[in-house]
Design an enzyme around this catalytic site. Structure first.
Site, PDB file in Angstrom:
ATOM      1  N   ASP A 244     -41.392  37.217 101.641  1.00  0.00           N
ATOM      2  CA  ASP A 244     -42.131  36.500 100.598  1.00  0.00           C
ATOM      3  C   ASP A 244     -43.122  35.531 101.214  1.00  0.00           C
ATOM      4  OD1 ASP A 244     -39.522  37.436  99.222  1.00  0.00           O
ATOM      5  OD2 ASP A 244     -40.984  37.028  97.645  1.00  0.00           O
TER       6      ASP A 244
HETATM    7  O1  MRU Z   1     -36.761  37.778  93.919  1.00  0.00           O
HETATM    8  P1  MRU Z   1     -37.530  39.024  94.244  1.00  0.00           P
HETATM    9  O2  MRU Z   1     -36.890  40.269  93.730  1.00  0.00           O
HETATM   10  O3  MRU Z   1     -38.996  38.890  93.861  1.00  0.00           O
HETATM   11  O4  MRU Z   1     -37.479  39.113  95.831  1.00  0.00           O
HETATM   12  C1  MRU Z   1     -38.149  40.147  96.468  1.00  0.00           C
HETATM   13  C2  MRU Z   1     -38.038  40.075  97.940  1.00  0.00           C
HETATM   14  O5  MRU Z   1     -37.428  39.207  98.498  1.00  0.00           O
HETATM   15  C3  MRU Z   1     -38.815  41.089  98.711  1.00  0.00           C
HETATM   16  O6  MRU Z   1     -38.166  41.394  99.904  1.00  0.00           O
HETATM   17  C4  MRU Z   1     -40.213  40.549  99.041  1.00  0.00           C
HETATM   18  O7  MRU Z   1     -40.830  40.002  97.912  1.00  0.00           O
HETATM   19  C5  MRU Z   1     -41.090  41.587  99.630  1.00  0.00           C
HETATM   20  S1  MRU Z   1     -41.539  42.847  98.468  1.00  0.00           S
HETATM   21  C6  MRU Z   1     -42.548  43.933  99.299  1.00  0.00           C
END
Ligand code: MRU
Length: 354
Positions: A244
């Site tokens: 993220d």
């Molecule tokens: O809380 P989320 O489902 O948005 O978390 C998603 C993740 O942690 C993913 O690994 C990250 O956003 C990368 S998506 C290509």
């Protein structure tokens, strides 16, 4: 056919409601920025790249039916709307970077002398272009990641473990860490993919498992607590996760549980890869200590599919992300520009990152 989390056709935005998967496939029609903010905040769409794309396309959908009297008025309104979208989920940096880049773009274009309608149409086109750019980026990540994993392993066919969902549902298509798995599979070099359930919100069990089955990729679901046993008993060749936000030193915020996987991978000498587009790299932060970590509502932890499973009265701590120190990213950071050791990443990507 691949899964389409985001549909943009004839200026109409539709977002696949990921909270209903895998039992039901329904699209939400998003007509404006408020609708975009809501689907992101409720996690009907999630995953760092998808958040930014849906945020920007919700802006495009709103602009299609709005008029402004001058370029400065339009720029002011768009800047405020983008800042609002950034607040929907704080940890992923992609939406903030998309907002900053759009503000720079608008002022550069305005300086060239342009009508307000022309500026509006350029903003909309720029938002639309994010879809194709993201798929192209993911394919490069997939290819670089697969090459690096195979280069680090003696096996002809590798076994990999992934966490959360980083596939077509988290992006415009193909995926980052799941794109690496897809690429390994496409070239006949994948023995098996393991995906974690990803408590508390089960993105692995609900979404990654759904994508793996949809693509007929040989795969097995495990509970998060099984990762150490899996690495001990199944000769895992690599762990691949998304991000993220990656800071300048390579510290990586990703779905809660990523950090413990990295610790366990280090103990078992399994290369640990972070797969992320440059748009997830925040060079303004020196280390992961400054990354804001989102805390989600307790009911996402105490309930499963609307049914309470935790004892009433218990208090909860529900951080959505954790930070994996760069030292544990032993395989490397896989970007569209190549695979880099955390210590060399900034020098390699700085001309392309902001
Ligand atoms: O809380 P989320 O489902 O948005 O978390 C998603 C993740 O942690 C993913 O690994 C990250 O956003 C990368 S998506 C290509």
């Amino acid at each position: 056919m691949s899964l389409e989390a985001i549909r943009w056709k004839e200026n109409k935005l539709e977002v696949l409601d990921q909270l209903l998967l895998p039992t039901s496939t329904e699209y939400i029609h998003v007509t404006n920025v408020e609708g975009g903010w809501q689907v992101i905040n409720k996690m009907q769409v999630r995953g760092a790249p998808a958040i930014a794309i849906v945020g920007c396309l919700s802006l495009a959908a709103e602009l299609v039916n709005s008029s402004y009297s001058s370029c400065p008025d339009l720029i002011k309104a768009v800047t405020e709307k983008l800042q609002y979208l950034v607040t929907a989920r704080p940890t992923a940096v992609n939406m903030r970077k998309a907002a900053d880049d759009m503000v720079t773009f608008m002022s550069e274009v305005q300086e060239k002398g342009i009508t307000v309608e022309e500026l509006k149409s350029k903003i909309i086109s720029r938002c639309e272009s994010m879809l194709a750019i993201d798929v192209d980026t993911n394919k490069k990540i997939g290819s670089f990641g697969a090459q690096s994993i195979l280069g680090n392993s003696n096996a002809k066919k590798v076994k990999v473990l992934t966490h959360c969902n980083t596939g077509s549902l988290a992006t415009a298509g193909y995926g980052t860490a799941l794109g690496v798995i897809r690429s390994l599979h496409a070239q006949g070099s994948l023995d098996h993919a393991y995906c974690t359930e990803t408590r508390p919100y089960n993105q692995g069990a609900r979404l990654t498992a759904f994508e793996l089955v949809f693509e007929s990729i040989p795969s097995t679901l495990i509970c998060d607590s099984m990762a150490a046993s899996l690495m001990k008993s199944k000769e895992i060749d690599a762990v691949v996760v998304g991000a993220d936000r990656v800071t300048r030193n390579g510290d990586t915020a990703n779905k809660i549980g990523t950090y413990q996987l990295a610790v366990v991978a280090k103990y078992h000498e399994v290369p640990f890869y972070v797969c992320a587009p440059i748009t997830s790299i925040d060079t303004s932060l020196l280390s992961g200590e400054s990354i804001p970590i989102e805390e989600r509502p307790h009911k996402e932890m105490t309930e499963v599919a609307g049914v309470r499973i935790a004892a009433p009265g218990i208090s909860c701590w529900n951080p959505a992300f954790d930070v994996t120190p760069a030292a544990l990213v032993t395989g490397g950071i896989v970007t569209e520009l190549g695979v880099f050791k955390p210590s060399e990443m900034y020098e390699k990507i700085k001309s392309q990152a902001s």
